[in-house]
Design a protein around this motif. Sequence first.
Motif, PDB file in Angstrom:
ATOM      1  N   ILE A   9       0.834  -1.203   0.000  1.00 48.93           N
ATOM      2  CA  ILE A   9       0.000   0.000   0.000  1.00 48.93           C
ATOM      3  C   ILE A   9       0.868   1.253   0.000  1.00 48.93           C
ATOM      4  CG2 ILE A   9      -1.648   1.321   1.378  1.00 48.93           C
ATOM      5  CD1 ILE A   9      -2.890  -1.321   2.229  1.00 48.93           C
ATOM      6  N   THR A  10       1.990   1.201   0.741  1.00 51.10           N
ATOM      7  CA  THR A  10       2.907   2.347   0.750  1.00 51.10           C
ATOM      8  C   THR A  10       3.463   2.612  -0.644  1.00 51.10           C
ATOM      9  OG1 THR A  10       3.527   1.835   3.034  1.00 51.10           O
ATOM     10  CG2 THR A  10       4.985   3.297   1.795  1.00 51.10           C
ATOM     11  N   ASN A  11       3.939   1.551  -1.314  1.00 54.88           N
ATOM     12  CA  ASN A  11       4.449   1.715  -2.678  1.00 54.88           C
ATOM     13  C   ASN A  11       3.336   2.118  -3.638  1.00 54.88           C
ATOM     14  OD1 ASN A  11       7.028   0.960  -1.849  1.00 54.88           O
ATOM     15  ND2 ASN A  11       6.704  -1.195  -2.324  1.00 54.88           N
ATOM     16  N   ALA A 181       6.534   7.371  15.068  1.00 57.33           N
ATOM     17  CA  ALA A 181       6.086   6.028  14.690  1.00 57.33           C
ATOM     18  C   ALA A 181       4.781   5.735  15.412  1.00 57.33           C
ATOM     19  CB  ALA A 181       7.138   4.984  15.045  1.00 57.33           C
ATOM     20  N   LEU A 182       3.975   4.872  14.783  1.00 53.61           N
ATOM     21  CA  LEU A 182       2.679   4.493  15.328  1.00 53.61           C
ATOM     22  C   LEU A 182       2.532   2.984  15.244  1.00 53.61           C
ATOM     23  CD1 LEU A 182      -0.159   5.317  16.361  1.00 53.61           C
ATOM     24  CD2 LEU A 182      -0.873   5.458  13.964  1.00 53.61           C
ATOM     25  N   PHE A 189       3.858   1.587  11.909  1.00 51.77           N
ATOM     26  CA  PHE A 189       3.877   2.577  10.840  1.00 51.77           C
ATOM     27  C   PHE A 189       4.908   3.643  11.189  1.00 51.77           C
ATOM     28  CE2 PHE A 189      -0.351   0.742  10.854  1.00 51.77           C
ATOM     29  CZ  PHE A 189      -0.586   0.493   9.517  1.00 51.77           C
ATOM     30  N   THR A 190       5.907   3.793  10.327  1.00 51.86           N
ATOM     31  CA  THR A 190       6.913   4.825  10.532  1.00 51.86           C
ATOM     32  C   THR A 190       6.353   6.185  10.130  1.00 51.86           C
ATOM     33  OG1 THR A 190       7.836   4.565   8.313  1.00 51.86           O
ATOM     34  CG2 THR A 190       8.728   3.156  10.074  1.00 51.86           C
ATOM     35  N   LEU A 194       3.602   7.166   7.106  1.00 49.02           N
ATOM     36  CA  LEU A 194       2.425   7.983   7.395  1.00 49.02           C
ATOM     37  C   LEU A 194       2.415   9.251   6.543  1.00 49.02           C
ATOM     38  CD1 LEU A 194       2.278   7.662  11.301  1.00 49.02           C
ATOM     39  CD2 LEU A 194       0.787   6.543   9.633  1.00 49.02           C
ATOM     40  N   ALA A 195       3.613   9.819   6.313  1.00 48.93           N
ATOM     41  CA  ALA A 195       3.702  10.998   5.448  1.00 48.93           C
ATOM     42  C   ALA A 195       3.301  10.645   4.022  1.00 48.93           C
ATOM     43  CB  ALA A 195       5.125  11.555   5.486  1.00 48.93           C
ATOM     44  N   VAL A 196       3.704   9.447   3.571  1.00 50.54           N
ATOM     45  CA  VAL A 196       3.321   9.001   2.220  1.00 50.54           C
ATOM     46  C   VAL A 196       1.806   8.916   2.112  1.00 50.54           C
ATOM     47  CG1 VAL A 196       3.409   7.075   0.601  1.00 50.54           C
ATOM     48  CG2 VAL A 196       5.484   7.792   1.795  1.00 50.54           C
TER      49      VAL A 196
END
Length: 341
Positions: A9-11, A181-182, A189-190, A194-196
């Motif tokens: 999902i990040t990518n 981080a979360l 989640f780093t 999260l910024a992405v």
Amino acid sequence: MLFLLQDGITNGAVYALLGLALVLVFAVTRVILIPQGEFVTYGALTYASLSAGHMPGTAKLAVAMGIAAFAFDLFTARRALHGRLIARAFVVNIVLPCTVLALTAWLVDRHPPLAVNIALSLVIVASIGLFLYRLAFQPLAHTSVLVLLIASVGCHLALQGLGLLFFGAEGQRGPSIADTALTAGPLRFTGQSLAVYGITVAFIVALWLFFGFTLYGKALRATAVNRLGARLVGVRTTLSGQIAFLLASVIGALSGILIVPITTLYYDTGFLIGLKGFIAAIIGGLVSYPLTAIAALVVGIVEAFSSFYASNFKEVIVFTLIVPVLLLRSLAAPAVEEEKD
């Protein structure tokens, strides 16, 4: 499986941004923007260079392209030169990039905050994207899609070679945008991931608002639907192309800035990343923004699982996704004569 899904999902969020930029540019200008990957590389490596205290060559490239664009504007309007027109072209093509270059040279040794480096990187790459359209694609606006594709390939090769000249063959990484981080159950989640997510969602919402509620956004939509009709009702299609390239370059540079803290980027890495965004755009038919975003998430998830279960064939599996889509579209599309421009 949850870790792979999170990585995918990040990518996919980054690929979604690139896919939306490709759809935007093609819809407005009919250009398949192969140099989109170079915008990613330039944005990432410019940000990494500024963060390391080095002067990026892209700032000088923007000045050189601005001078060429100014000369081109003067030559094009040589029969109807007006002081106001010359002054506007001089400010946009000469004053703006020179100001950015001077500001960059002044700040590079002072180690400014990350937000300043990000803003400078976006402005530099946006200038390059704007001048690229003026020099390479605006004179060919009324030619066939094939000619525009050949020009796009040439721009990609030129920008990639300049990237090697500016940044060298060694890879670079930039500082993380957020260090927080979360933790949610087994997943962590780093701040960068999260910024992405946050920036991708914000950009998609901003584009939706731009196209739906602003005059320039509606002009872009009109140009995408019917270029000739848009010209007949007074829409400046040249300005629409410039806005499309400006948005695409900003989106590409922002994607690179989001990626470079996560992985090492080289001068030619952006091409492969841009191709994966291109797959998402093709699945969306180069017209549908929501379908392109969904397809980008699918591409990211397939890539993540492929890298775990069959890492040697990761790229093959990802690029194979385009084959059934093209096959189905070719079977569903009626046979038509080749378009003549």
